[in-house]
Design an enzyme around this catalytic site. Sequence first.
Site: not given
Ligand code: MG
Length: 308
Positions: A26, A220, A251, A260
């Site tokens: 991610d 987040h 983001c 994150n």
């Molecule tokens: Mg994430």
Amino acid sequence: MMRQPYEVPMAGLPERVTIYEVGPRDGLQNESAVVPVEVKAEFLARLAAAGLTTIEATSFVHPTWVPQLADAGELLSLMTPMPGVRYPVLVPNERGLDRALEHGVSEIAVFGSATETFARRNLNRSVAGSIEMFAPVVERALAAEVKVRAYLSMCFGDPWEGPTPIGRVVDVGEQLLGLGCHELSIGDTIGVGTPGHVTALLDAFAARGIGPGRLAVHFHDTYGQALVNTLAALRAGVTVVDASAGGIGGCPYAESATGNLATEDLVWMLHGLGVETGVDLESLVRTSVWLSEKLGRPSPSRVVQALS
Ligand code: MG
């Protein structure tokens, strides 16, 4: 300079939390810089050496969608797994599952959406259509004794539709778990959730018979709420928390360097609360400083900044 938090426990929290590290997947998929496969392999090794035991390694999404992770197969061949560490990979569809199985992966994750607009934009399907797409992926994975985690994104709000109705999130989450997924990661993809919202959502899952033992949280920090939301989830009994080393990943749906939740920020809070993680904070900070040099931008993590 304080190198570690004072430990002052708080009642009503779990003794131990499993950090589900998402930085290599991610995080890196949302960074503009593409790092060489050897750096990724070293990143995985450093994370495991720092004590992280669940590390999402990469994604078998099509390379034209996520060029940052086009080397997924090469990375799995190159990396040295540490015994006792789980390395799930993200799999978008059956073709992705085929590739994951070819590489002997033992855990995968699928990525659903609680809102129709994001399902259309991210998966090119309706919410119902995406569940239909995941059904054979999960079925075939389970038949191959591969565990499946389900992510559910936009669980608090979505840039196009506004606040996501809680009942809607529980409906879609229940369907994903009903496919046979062992865990549902509740994602606040744009970071708009606040603690009361987290508590209400987890209560709604519990009322549907889905307790915190089957749930993880993925917050987040776009609006600075990730840690307080995590604390609300811990108080509701959640023991699996997603985080990204150094807070990498930005983001993708806001012009923000902060996306994150940073693993270091999470570890600082958990250790301060006396909650065990197994993570060596100093080792993790060194890893994030090392990676930030490869990415060409400083880590947005407050703890990394304070300790480096
Ligand atoms: Mg994430």
